[in-house]
Design a protein around this motif. Sequence first.
Motif, PDB file in Angstrom:
ATOM      1  N   LEU A 260     -30.997  -4.368-123.290  1.00  0.00           N
ATOM      2  CA  LEU A 260     -31.251  -4.990-121.990  1.00  0.00           C
ATOM      3  C   LEU A 260     -30.719  -4.122-120.849  1.00  0.00           C
ATOM      4  O   LEU A 260     -31.390  -3.923-119.840  1.00  0.00           O
ATOM      5  CB  LEU A 260     -30.624  -6.388-121.933  1.00  0.00           C
ATOM      6  N   GLN A 261     -29.528  -3.594-121.029  1.00  0.00           N
ATOM      7  CA  GLN A 261     -28.939  -2.730-119.996  1.00  0.00           C
ATOM      8  C   GLN A 261     -29.753  -1.456-119.814  1.00  0.00           C
ATOM      9  O   GLN A 261     -30.031  -1.047-118.683  1.00  0.00           O
ATOM     10  CB  GLN A 261     -27.488  -2.379-120.349  1.00  0.00           C
ATOM     11  N   LYS A 262     -30.167  -0.865-120.919  1.00  0.00           N
ATOM     12  CA  LYS A 262     -30.962   0.365-120.850  1.00  0.00           C
ATOM     13  C   LYS A 262     -32.297   0.101-120.155  1.00  0.00           C
ATOM     14  O   LYS A 262     -32.725   0.870-119.285  1.00  0.00           O
ATOM     15  CB  LYS A 262     -31.190   0.919-122.255  1.00  0.00           C
TER      16      LYS A 262
ATOM     17  N   ILE B 256     -18.583  -0.223-115.871  1.00  0.00           N
ATOM     18  CA  ILE B 256     -18.380   1.131-115.361  1.00  0.00           C
ATOM     19  C   ILE B 256     -17.056   1.223-114.609  1.00  0.00           C
ATOM     20  O   ILE B 256     -16.274   2.162-114.823  1.00  0.00           O
ATOM     21  CB  ILE B 256     -19.556   1.552-114.463  1.00  0.00           C
ATOM     22  N   LEU B 257     -16.795   0.259-113.757  1.00  0.00           N
ATOM     23  CA  LEU B 257     -15.555   0.297-112.976  1.00  0.00           C
ATOM     24  C   LEU B 257     -14.327   0.175-113.864  1.00  0.00           C
ATOM     25  O   LEU B 257     -13.305   0.823-113.610  1.00  0.00           O
ATOM     26  CB  LEU B 257     -15.566  -0.798-111.909  1.00  0.00           C
ATOM     27  N   MET B 258     -14.407  -0.601-114.922  1.00  0.00           N
ATOM     28  CA  MET B 258     -13.277  -0.703-115.858  1.00  0.00           C
ATOM     29  C   MET B 258     -13.015   0.639-116.532  1.00  0.00           C
ATOM     30  O   MET B 258     -11.861   1.032-116.719  1.00  0.00           O
ATOM     31  CB  MET B 258     -13.538  -1.797-116.895  1.00  0.00           C
ATOM     32  N   ALA B 259     -14.071   1.352-116.879  1.00  0.00           N
ATOM     33  CA  ALA B 259     -13.904   2.668-117.502  1.00  0.00           C
ATOM     34  C   ALA B 259     -13.275   3.654-116.521  1.00  0.00           C
ATOM     35  O   ALA B 259     -12.391   4.446-116.896  1.00  0.00           O
ATOM     36  CB  ALA B 259     -15.251   3.197-117.993  1.00  0.00           C
ATOM     37  N   ILE B 260     -13.699   3.612-115.274  1.00  0.00           N
ATOM     38  CA  ILE B 260     -13.125   4.508-114.271  1.00  0.00           C
ATOM     39  C   ILE B 260     -11.679   4.108-113.978  1.00  0.00           C
ATOM     40  O   ILE B 260     -10.806   4.964-113.821  1.00  0.00           O
ATOM     41  CB  ILE B 260     -13.968   4.519-112.981  1.00  0.00           C
TER      42      ILE B 260
ATOM     43  N   GLU C  26     -18.616  10.974-114.750  1.00  0.00           N
ATOM     44  CA  GLU C  26     -19.584  11.776-115.508  1.00  0.00           C
ATOM     45  C   GLU C  26     -20.029  11.057-116.780  1.00  0.00           C
ATOM     46  O   GLU C  26     -21.201  11.111-117.152  1.00  0.00           O
ATOM     47  CB  GLU C  26     -18.978  13.141-115.861  1.00  0.00           C
ATOM     48  N   GLN C  27     -19.110  10.370-117.432  1.00  0.00           N
ATOM     49  CA  GLN C  27     -19.436   9.669-118.673  1.00  0.00           C
ATOM     50  C   GLN C  27     -20.414   8.518-118.448  1.00  0.00           C
ATOM     51  O   GLN C  27     -21.061   8.060-119.383  1.00  0.00           O
ATOM     52  CB  GLN C  27     -18.160   9.181-119.353  1.00  0.00           C
ATOM     53  N   HIS C  28     -20.517   8.061-117.214  1.00  0.00           N
ATOM     54  CA  HIS C  28     -21.438   6.965-116.868  1.00  0.00           C
ATOM     55  C   HIS C  28     -22.406   7.398-115.776  1.00  0.00           C
ATOM     56  O   HIS C  28     -22.937   6.570-115.039  1.00  0.00           O
ATOM     57  CB  HIS C  28     -20.637   5.743-116.396  1.00  0.00           C
ATOM     58  N   ARG C  29     -22.643   8.678-115.707  1.00  0.00           N
ATOM     59  CA  ARG C  29     -23.406   9.262-114.603  1.00  0.00           C
ATOM     60  C   ARG C  29     -24.785   8.624-114.415  1.00  0.00           C
ATOM     61  O   ARG C  29     -25.169   8.284-113.304  1.00  0.00           O
ATOM     62  CB  ARG C  29     -23.546  10.771-114.815  1.00  0.00           C
ATOM     63  N   PHE C  30     -25.550   8.490-115.477  1.00  0.00           N
ATOM     64  CA  PHE C  30     -26.902   7.944-115.367  1.00  0.00           C
ATOM     65  C   PHE C  30     -26.867   6.534-114.776  1.00  0.00           C
ATOM     66  O   PHE C  30     -27.592   6.217-113.836  1.00  0.00           O
ATOM     67  CB  PHE C  30     -27.602   7.943-116.726  1.00  0.00           C
ATOM     68  N   ALA C  31     -26.016   5.681-115.330  1.00  0.00           N
ATOM     69  CA  ALA C  31     -25.943   4.297-114.850  1.00  0.00           C
ATOM     70  C   ALA C  31     -25.433   4.248-113.415  1.00  0.00           C
ATOM     71  O   ALA C  31     -25.981   3.509-112.594  1.00  0.00           O
ATOM     72  CB  ALA C  31     -25.036   3.472-115.763  1.00  0.00           C
ATOM     73  N   ILE C  32     -24.420   5.034-113.100  1.00  0.00           N
ATOM     74  CA  ILE C  32     -23.896   5.044-111.728  1.00  0.00           C
ATOM     75  C   ILE C  32     -24.974   5.520-110.765  1.00  0.00           C
ATOM     76  O   ILE C  32     -25.143   4.941-109.687  1.00  0.00           O
ATOM     77  CB  ILE C  32     -22.627   5.917-111.625  1.00  0.00           C
ATOM     78  N   PHE C  33     -25.695   6.552-111.148  1.00  0.00           N
ATOM     79  CA  PHE C  33     -26.775   7.046-110.290  1.00  0.00           C
ATOM     80  C   PHE C  33     -27.782   5.937-109.994  1.00  0.00           C
ATOM     81  O   PHE C  33     -28.198   5.745-108.850  1.00  0.00           O
ATOM     82  CB  PHE C  33     -27.471   8.252-110.934  1.00  0.00           C
TER      83      PHE C  33
END
Length: 183
Positions: free
Chosen positions: A14-16, A64-68, A99-106
């Motif tokens: 779903l996320q993808k 994403i924010l938790m990972a950062i 960078e590890q979440h670059r695609f999603a952040i973009f």
Amino acid sequence: MKQDLRFKKTEKALQKAFLELLQKKDLTKISVKEICELAQVSRNAFYQHYETKDHLYNNLLQQILMAIEKACRPLVKDLTSITETENRLFLDNILLAVEQHRFAIFQLLSSQPAIFSAAFQNMLVSAIHHNSDQIGSFPDTSFVHIFSGGVVAFVCYWLLQTNFTLEEAQEKLFTVLGQLKVV
């Protein structure tokens, strides 16, 4: 156990699918039906994971924010002992997490830049204050907000307007903000 794996696979699908649709369409134009079709799951499966597509967006944002935030852990026991090396490592760790979440952040930045930027900055401010409390050193609140805003603005610039590699981005950010003392 098998059901947990299926649940996680469905959530990732779903996320993808949602991120892929954000590449092509504005968030407001994306429907739950489209997300489900692309993810090849039922609407019922969607609603087992998320209440709405906004809930899906917010869930992705929080992951994403938790990972950062994990990358913002204190590197010293006292702010007065921080060196250029710790400054560099702190900034490098943040950009590595980005960078590890670059695609999603973009995709999130492209679709809702103000929402992502505000949430990212609030998380950085909160993390720095929390980490400062842990080590008993308290940077100036104005500094924390200016520093956090600078990091967020740089990440937006890096991902949306440049072709910098991670290493180039780390070098550029350190050059710009690296002289500031950070937690």
